[in-house]
Design an enzyme around this catalytic site. Structure first.
Site, PDB file in Angstrom:
ATOM      1  N   ARG A  99       0.947  -1.288   0.194  1.00 48.19           N
ATOM      2  CA  ARG A  99       0.011  -0.139  -0.047  1.00 48.19           C
ATOM      3  C   ARG A  99       0.875   1.171  -0.011  1.00 48.19           C
ATOM      4  NH1 ARG A  99      -3.601   2.417   4.411  1.00 48.19           N
ATOM      5  NH2 ARG A  99      -5.174   3.478   3.360  1.00 48.19           N
TER       6      ARG A  99
ATOM      7  N   HIS B  35       0.431   4.316  -2.737  1.00 45.69           N
ATOM      8  CA  HIS B  35      -0.074   5.758  -2.339  1.00 45.69           C
ATOM      9  C   HIS B  35       1.091   6.730  -2.675  1.00 45.69           C
ATOM     10  CE1 HIS B  35      -3.961   5.181   0.546  1.00 45.69           C
ATOM     11  NE2 HIS B  35      -3.627   4.197  -0.139  1.00 45.69           N
TER      12      HIS B  35
ATOM     13  N   ASN C 215      -4.352   9.154   4.560  1.00 50.51           N
ATOM     14  CA  ASN C 215      -2.887   8.248   5.025  1.00 50.51           C
ATOM     15  C   ASN C 215      -2.935   8.232   6.427  1.00 50.51           C
ATOM     16  OD1 ASN C 215      -2.193   7.473   2.401  1.00 50.51           O
ATOM     17  ND2 ASN C 215      -0.990   9.322   2.265  1.00 50.51           N
TER      18      ASN C 215
ATOM     19  N   HIS D 213      -6.583  -6.089  -2.595  1.00 45.92           N
ATOM     20  CA  HIS D 213      -7.189  -6.103  -1.336  1.00 45.92           C
ATOM     21  C   HIS D 213      -7.810  -7.636  -0.908  1.00 45.92           C
ATOM     22  CE1 HIS D 213      -8.696  -1.509  -1.775  1.00 45.92           C
ATOM     23  NE2 HIS D 213      -7.602  -1.876  -1.369  1.00 45.92           N
TER      24      HIS D 213
END
Length: 332
Positions: free
Chosen positions: A61, A65, A107, A206
């Site tokens: 992740r 991001h 975040n 996911h």
């Protein structure tokens, strides 16, 4: 003829300069300058994931991001430029200088794994001081995390450099929300030159990781496309109010295995996030959900291709940016 050839040569050079940010990434970038880099990164990632399986999802992740916070052109010539996969997500805030991405709403109290990245960086610096960028560490660690949890491998292109700035606001603007509808998801991926195929493949990440109650509460109590037994199993731990930060598996069936179960969950209306379940409900993307449900090989292949493509989102290369000595702060 000579003048035409000169013009053509100039045009080709100009074209290369405009597109060179991705062309200069290479699988062999560190072969001569830091041949140990990949093995050092892998060792620490494998240790971290073995200690806590969730860390694999966290490192993956971080890379996602990082790459998505990207502004292709500054509004004004004097304004700072923000690039994609440039480790800007790792920078700590500095009062009056950097209002970064770590504390941005998408975040804040959500991203994790910074300590593992710090450990990787410290060990890489011991063998190759000032050579390997934090941006490349994120890209390689993401791949190694997926592999450690049973997923596919792919050839990571490296040669990125690190940014000297970060953007609180662009993290809000560019990162997809768990409540996004299909048109918003497609738009945000298109803004990064990623297709609907990339969207569905990358969403398959996911299949590992956790999500907080506050991120799927609206789906739980307002969406109709949710399996009743699945809904009931979540309601006790995620009530209408309270337990905002309680975590739940994104994939209830095989939460620590990187596989294609995520897509099977969508077909059973057991997608935890609204932005997950909409992939099946839209004719624009449902075909790919069905394809990856029926074949883990197809999913793995598509995921690897999409990760390479995402890793090429506007990286800093050449003399742009810097090679940070600490991933949390700029040099100097």
């Amino acid at each position: 003829m000579a003048s035409y050839s000169s013009f053509l040569s100039f045009f080709v050079l100009l074209l290369c300069a405009c597109n060179g940010v991705t062309a200069s990434l290479s699988k062999t970038h560190y072969h001569s300058t830091c041949p140990q880099a990949f093995s050092v990164i892998k060792k620490i990632v494998v240790e971290a994931v073995k200690k806590e399986a969730r860390m694999g999802a966290s490192l993956l992740r971080l890379h996602f991001h990082d790459c998505f916070v990207n502004a292709r052109l500054p509004v004004e010539p004097s304004a700072p430029s923000f690039f994609g996969c440039d480790a800007s997500v790792l920078l700590d805030d500095v009062a009056g200088k950097i209002k970064g991405e770590k504390t941005s709403p998408p975040n804040n109290n959500s991203l994790r794994g910074f300590d593992v990245v710090d450990r990787i960086k410290a060990n890489v610096e011991k063998v190759c001081p000032g050579v390997v960028s934090c941006a490349d560490i994120l890209a390689v660690a993401a791949r190694d995390s997926v592999v450690a949890l049973g997923g596919p491998t792919w050839d990571v292109r490296v040669g990125r450099r690190d940014s000297t700035n970060a953007s609180y606001d662009l993290a809000i603007a560019n990162l997809p929300s768990p409540a996004s509808n299909i048109s918003t998801l497609i738009e945000k991926f298109r803004n990064q030159n990623l297709t609907r195929v990339d969207l569905v493949a990358l969403s398959g990440a996911h299949t590992i990781g956790l999500a907080r109650c506050t991120l799927f509460r609206d789906r739980l109590y307002n969406d109709s496309d949710i399996d009743p037994s699945f809904k009931e199993s979540l309601e006790a731990g995620c009530p209408l109010s309270g337990n905002d930060n309680k975590h739940f598996n994104l994939d209830v069936a095989t939460p620590t295995l990187f596989d294609n179960q995520y897509y099977k969950n969508l077909q059973q209306e057991k997608g935890l996030l609204h932005s997950d379940q909409v992939l099946l409900n839209s004719s624009i993307t449902s075909h790919f959900v069905n394809r990856y449900t029926s074949s883990s090989r197809r999913f793995f292949r598509a995921f690897g291709k999409a990760m390479i493509k995402m890793g090429n989102v506007s990286p800093l290369t050449g003399k742009k940016g810097e090679i940070r000595l600490s991933c949390r702060k700029v040099n100097g």
